[in-house]
Scaffold this motif. Structure first.
Motif, PDB file in Angstrom:
ATOM      1  N   GLY A  85       0.796  -1.218   0.000  1.00  0.00           N
ATOM      2  CA  GLY A  85       0.000   0.000   0.000  1.00  0.00           C
ATOM      3  C   GLY A  85       0.827   1.265   0.000  1.00  0.00           C
ATOM      4  O   GLY A  85       0.274   2.373   0.023  1.00  0.00           O
ATOM      5  N   LEU A  86       2.151   1.147  -0.030  1.00  0.00           N
ATOM      6  CA  LEU A  86       3.028   2.316  -0.047  1.00  0.00           C
ATOM      7  C   LEU A  86       3.200   2.831  -1.476  1.00  0.00           C
ATOM      8  O   LEU A  86       3.346   2.031  -2.410  1.00  0.00           O
ATOM      9  N   PRO A  87       3.204   4.150  -1.673  1.00  0.00           N
ATOM     10  CA  PRO A  87       3.326   4.694  -3.031  1.00  0.00           C
ATOM     11  C   PRO A  87       4.738   4.645  -3.593  1.00  0.00           C
ATOM     12  O   PRO A  87       4.942   4.933  -4.762  1.00  0.00           O
ATOM     13  N   PHE A  88       5.716   4.293  -2.764  1.00  0.00           N
ATOM     14  CA  PHE A  88       7.090   4.148  -3.244  1.00  0.00           C
ATOM     15  C   PHE A  88       7.819   3.184  -2.315  1.00  0.00           C
ATOM     16  O   PHE A  88       7.356   2.870  -1.217  1.00  0.00           O
ATOM     17  N   ALA A  89       8.950   2.708  -2.761  1.00  0.00           N
ATOM     18  CA  ALA A  89       9.745   1.780  -1.953  1.00  0.00           C
ATOM     19  C   ALA A  89      10.471   2.535  -0.846  1.00  0.00           C
ATOM     20  O   ALA A  89      11.166   3.514  -1.120  1.00  0.00           O
ATOM     21  N   PRO A  90      10.346   2.115   0.415  1.00  0.00           N
ATOM     22  CA  PRO A  90      11.046   2.792   1.509  1.00  0.00           C
ATOM     23  C   PRO A  90      12.557   2.853   1.308  1.00  0.00           C
ATOM     24  O   PRO A  90      13.215   3.766   1.798  1.00  0.00           O
ATOM     25  N   SER A  91      13.120   1.900   0.569  1.00  0.00           N
ATOM     26  CA  SER A  91      14.561   1.901   0.322  1.00  0.00           C
ATOM     27  C   SER A  91      15.016   3.122  -0.470  1.00  0.00           C
ATOM     28  O   SER A  91      16.208   3.450  -0.487  1.00  0.00           O
ATOM     29  N   ALA A  92      14.069   3.820  -1.119  1.00  0.00           N
ATOM     30  CA  ALA A  92      14.423   5.022  -1.881  1.00  0.00           C
ATOM     31  C   ALA A  92      14.775   6.191  -0.961  1.00  0.00           C
ATOM     32  O   ALA A  92      15.420   7.148  -1.384  1.00  0.00           O
ATOM     33  N   LEU A  93      14.373   6.112   0.312  1.00  0.00           N
ATOM     34  CA  LEU A  93      14.602   7.206   1.264  1.00  0.00           C
ATOM     35  C   LEU A  93      15.981   7.044   1.898  1.00  0.00           C
ATOM     36  O   LEU A  93      16.115   6.775   3.094  1.00  0.00           O
ATOM     37  N   THR A  94      17.004   7.242   1.121  1.00  0.00           N
ATOM     38  CA  THR A  94      18.371   6.984   1.589  1.00  0.00           C
ATOM     39  C   THR A  94      18.895   8.033   2.558  1.00  0.00           C
ATOM     40  O   THR A  94      19.901   7.799   3.223  1.00  0.00           O
ATOM     41  N   SER A  95      18.230   9.182   2.663  1.00  0.00           N
ATOM     42  CA  SER A  95      18.685  10.249   3.557  1.00  0.00           C
ATOM     43  C   SER A  95      17.757  10.440   4.751  1.00  0.00           C
ATOM     44  O   SER A  95      17.850  11.443   5.458  1.00  0.00           O
ATOM     45  N   LEU A  96      16.862   9.491   4.996  1.00  0.00           N
ATOM     46  CA  LEU A  96      15.857   9.638   6.050  1.00  0.00           C
ATOM     47  C   LEU A  96      16.501   9.719   7.429  1.00  0.00           C
ATOM     48  O   LEU A  96      17.264   8.839   7.828  1.00  0.00           O
ATOM     49  N   THR A  97      16.178  10.786   8.174  1.00  0.00           N
ATOM     50  CA  THR A  97      16.690  10.959   9.537  1.00  0.00           C
ATOM     51  C   THR A  97      15.575  11.070  10.570  1.00  0.00           C
ATOM     52  O   THR A  97      15.826  10.921  11.763  1.00  0.00           O
ATOM     53  N   SER A  98      14.336  11.325  10.130  1.00  0.00           N
ATOM     54  CA  SER A  98      13.231  11.498  11.068  1.00  0.00           C
ATOM     55  C   SER A  98      11.998  10.763  10.563  1.00  0.00           C
ATOM     56  O   SER A  98      11.573  10.958   9.429  1.00  0.00           O
ATOM     57  N   LEU A  99      11.416   9.923  11.425  1.00  0.00           N
ATOM     58  CA  LEU A  99      10.212   9.177  11.077  1.00  0.00           C
ATOM     59  C   LEU A  99       9.192   9.334  12.199  1.00  0.00           C
ATOM     60  O   LEU A  99       9.506   9.101  13.363  1.00  0.00           O
ATOM     61  N   VAL A 123      13.150   1.782   9.462  1.00  0.00           N
ATOM     62  CA  VAL A 123      14.170   1.931  10.498  1.00  0.00           C
ATOM     63  C   VAL A 123      15.530   1.618   9.908  1.00  0.00           C
ATOM     64  O   VAL A 123      15.754   0.529   9.372  1.00  0.00           O
ATOM     65  N   ARG A 124      16.428   2.579   9.995  1.00  0.00           N
ATOM     66  CA  ARG A 124      17.752   2.413   9.420  1.00  0.00           C
ATOM     67  C   ARG A 124      18.781   3.181  10.238  1.00  0.00           C
ATOM     68  O   ARG A 124      18.444   3.937  11.144  1.00  0.00           O
ATOM     69  N   SER A 125      20.044   3.022   9.902  1.00  0.00           N
ATOM     70  CA  SER A 125      21.143   3.578  10.695  1.00  0.00           C
ATOM     71  C   SER A 125      21.246   5.085  10.613  1.00  0.00           C
ATOM     72  O   SER A 125      21.977   5.695  11.389  1.00  0.00           O
ATOM     73  N   THR A 126      20.500   5.726   9.688  1.00  0.00           N
ATOM     74  CA  THR A 126      20.564   7.185   9.558  1.00  0.00           C
ATOM     75  C   THR A 126      19.562   7.904  10.462  1.00  0.00           C
ATOM     76  O   THR A 126      19.627   9.122  10.595  1.00  0.00           O
ATOM     77  N   LEU A 127      18.636   7.169  11.092  1.00  0.00           N
ATOM     78  CA  LEU A 127      17.582   7.813  11.877  1.00  0.00           C
ATOM     79  C   LEU A 127      18.147   8.538  13.093  1.00  0.00           C
ATOM     80  O   LEU A 127      18.910   7.982  13.880  1.00  0.00           O
ATOM     81  N   VAL A 128      17.716   9.787  13.236  1.00  0.00           N
ATOM     82  CA  VAL A 128      18.057  10.603  14.395  1.00  0.00           C
ATOM     83  C   VAL A 128      16.854  10.729  15.322  1.00  0.00           C
ATOM     84  O   VAL A 128      16.997  10.837  16.548  1.00  0.00           O
ATOM     85  N   SER A 129      15.653  10.686  14.748  1.00  0.00           N
ATOM     86  CA  SER A 129      14.425  10.805  15.526  1.00  0.00           C
ATOM     87  C   SER A 129      13.427   9.750  15.069  1.00  0.00           C
ATOM     88  O   SER A 129      13.142   9.634  13.876  1.00  0.00           O
ATOM     89  N   LEU A 130      12.896   8.985  16.033  1.00  0.00           N
ATOM     90  CA  LEU A 130      11.895   7.957  15.733  1.00  0.00           C
ATOM     91  C   LEU A 130      10.727   8.122  16.694  1.00  0.00           C
ATOM     92  O   LEU A 130      10.895   8.017  17.907  1.00  0.00           O
ATOM     93  N   ASP A 131       9.552   8.393  16.147  1.00  0.00           N
ATOM     94  CA  ASP A 131       8.322   8.505  16.933  1.00  0.00           C
ATOM     95  C   ASP A 131       7.409   7.363  16.517  1.00  0.00           C
ATOM     96  O   ASP A 131       6.768   7.406  15.476  1.00  0.00           O
ATOM     97  N   ALA A 132       7.370   6.324  17.353  1.00  0.00           N
ATOM     98  CA  ALA A 132       6.554   5.142  17.068  1.00  0.00           C
ATOM     99  C   ALA A 132       5.534   4.941  18.183  1.00  0.00           C
ATOM    100  O   ALA A 132       5.279   3.820  18.610  1.00  0.00           O
ATOM    101  N   ALA A 133       4.940   6.029  18.637  1.00  0.00           N
ATOM    102  CA  ALA A 133       3.951   5.957  19.711  1.00  0.00           C
ATOM    103  C   ALA A 133       2.700   5.233  19.231  1.00  0.00           C
ATOM    104  O   ALA A 133       2.274   5.374  18.083  1.00  0.00           O
ATOM    105  N   GLY A 134       2.106   4.438  20.137  1.00  0.00           N
ATOM    106  CA  GLY A 134       0.816   3.824  19.862  1.00  0.00           C
ATOM    107  C   GLY A 134       0.824   2.732  18.813  1.00  0.00           C
ATOM    108  O   GLY A 134      -0.180   2.512  18.149  1.00  0.00           O
ATOM    109  N   GLN A 135       1.926   2.003  18.664  1.00  0.00           N
ATOM    110  CA  GLN A 135       2.018   0.978  17.613  1.00  0.00           C
ATOM    111  C   GLN A 135       1.985  -0.450  18.160  1.00  0.00           C
ATOM    112  O   GLN A 135       2.305  -1.399  17.435  1.00  0.00           O
ATOM    113  N   LYS A 136       1.621  -0.622  19.433  1.00  0.00           N
ATOM    114  CA  LYS A 136       1.531  -1.949  20.070  1.00  0.00           C
ATOM    115  C   LYS A 136       2.861  -2.692  20.033  1.00  0.00           C
ATOM    116  O   LYS A 136       2.915  -3.919  19.889  1.00  0.00           O
ATOM    117  N   ILE A 137       3.954  -1.955  20.171  1.00  0.00           N
ATOM    118  CA  ILE A 137       5.288  -2.533  20.096  1.00  0.00           C
ATOM    119  C   ILE A 137       5.681  -3.146  21.438  1.00  0.00           C
ATOM    120  O   ILE A 137       5.471  -2.540  22.488  1.00  0.00           O
TER     121      ILE A 137
END
Length: 292
Positions: free
Chosen positions: A104-118, A135-149
Motif C-alpha cells: 500500500g506504499l506509493p514508493f519503496a522505503p529503500s528510496a529514502l536513503t537520507s531519512l533521519t526522522s520518522l 528503520v535504518r542507521s541514519t535515523l536521528v528521531s523515531l516517533d513510534a507511539a501507539g504501535q503496540k510494540i
C-alpha cells in the motif's frame, strides 16, 4: 524507482483525478474520499515540504500526484532524486482502522536513503514488518507511539543496525513494553530524549543513564513502576517524569544538578527561575506545580 510501479500513462491532472487528490495541498475533492485515506508528509534536506493523500489500492495515483508536485517545485530533476533527498517522513491515516502494508506504499522505503526522522502519527498504523523497512542507521528521531510494540519487537527493529546509533529522540509512548531493552539503549550514546510513558513497565534498568549518557529528558509516566532503581549519579537529566506510577519511595535526586522538571505521584513540578548549583549553594528553587 520508476520500475517500482507500472508505467503511468495518464497526465498529471488525470493522475490526480484517479487518486482523488486536488491541486491544493493534496486534499480530496470528493466528500466520500475523506474515508479510508492515507496521508504522507515529507520534507527534504533543503526544507521542501510536500504532502500526498491516497486511498487504499491507489498507490499509482499517489505516486503520479507526488511526481507532479516534484516537477512543479523544480527543486529536483525527478522523483527518484526527490525521494533520495527526503530527510523527514510523517505517515497518518484519516477515518480508517485498516493497516498500511508494504503493497500500500506509493514508493519503496529503500528510496529514502537520507531519512533521519520518522513519525507515525496515527495509532496502530502499520502491518507487521513494514516499520522494519523504514528503520535504518541514519535515523536521528523515531516517533513510534501507539504501535503496540513490545520489547522483543524493539530489539528486532534495531538488531541489524550498527553497534552505535545516531538516535537523539525516541518516542515509544503508548505501546506494550514490559521493559526497556538494554541491548538497544546501550547503543544509543547520543540519545537526549526518551519517552516510554503509558506502557507496562514494572522496572527500569538501573544503569539507564550510564548507557545513555547524553539523556536529558526521560518520561516514564503512567507505568507500573513501584521501585525506582535508577542510578542517577553522573546523569545530566533536565526532565524526569515518574508521575502516575505506584512508587514505593522517591529516589535521591541530589545527583541531578541540572534538573528543572520533575513529576512524581500525581504532581508535576517545574522551575520558574534559575537554580544555583546545589553543591555550592543551598537555595529554594522557585517552582510551579500542577496535578496530572
Amino acid at each position: 524507482m520508476e520500475s517500482f510501479l507500472k508505467t503511468l500513462t495518464g497526465t498529471g491532472t488525470l493522475a490526480r483525478q484517479r487518486s482523488g487528490i486536488a491541486d491544493t495541498g493534496g486534499v480530496s475533492e470528493r466528500p466520500d474520499d475523506a474515508k479510508n485515506v492515507w496521508r504522507m508528509a515529507v520534507r527534504t534536506k533543503g526544507a521542501l515540504e510536500l504532502k500526498v493523500e491516497w486511498k487504499p489500492g491507489d498507490t499509482e495515483g499517489a505516486y503520479a500526484a507526488l511526481s507532479d508536485k516534484v516537477r512543479l517545485s523544480r527543486a529536483h530533476n525527478d522523483t527518484d532524486a526527490f525521494l533520495a533527498d527526503v530527510s523527514s517522513l510523517e505517515i497518518s491515516r484519516i477515518q480508517t482502522n485498516s493497516l498500511l502494508d508494504q503493497g500500500g506504499l506509493p514508493f519503496a522505503p529503500s528510496a529514502l536513503t537520507s531519512l533521519t526522522s520518522l513519525r507515525l502519527a496515527s495509532d496502530d498504523l502499520l502491518s507487521e514488518g513494514v516499520l522494519d523497512l523504514f528503520v535504518r542507521s541514519t535515523l536521528v528521531s523515531l516517533d513510534a507511539a501507539g504501535q503496540k510494540i513490545t520489547a522483543p519487537r524493539v530489539e528486532s527493529l534495531f538488531s541489524s543496525l550498527p553497534p552505535t546509533l545516531p538516535l537523539t529522540s525516541l518516542n515509544l509512548r503508548r505501546n506494550h513494553l514490559a521493559l526497556l531493552p538494554a541491548a538497544v539503549l546501550e547503543r544509543c550514546q547520543h540519545l537526549t530524549e526518551l519517552d516510554a510513558s503509558d506502557n507496562r513497565l514494572t522496572e527500569v534498568h538501573s544503569g539507564l543513564l550510564q548507557m545513555c549518557p547524553s539523556l536529558e529528558v526521560l518520561n516514564l509516566e503512567s507505568n507500573r513502576i513501584s521501585v525506582p532503581a535508577l542510578d542517577l549519579r553522573g546523569g545530566g537529566l533536565r526532565t524526569l517524569q515518574l508521575g502516575l506510577n505506584p512508587l514505593d519511595y522517591l529516589p535521591t535526586l541530589a545527583p541531578l544538578t541540572r534538573l528543572v522538571e520533575l513529576s512524581v505521584c500525581s504532581v508535576r513540578i517545574s522551575k520558574r527561575g534559575p537554580r544555583p548549583d546545589p553543591r555550592t549553594c543551598f537555595a529554594a528553587m522557585p517552582v510551579t506545580a500542577e496535578v496530572l
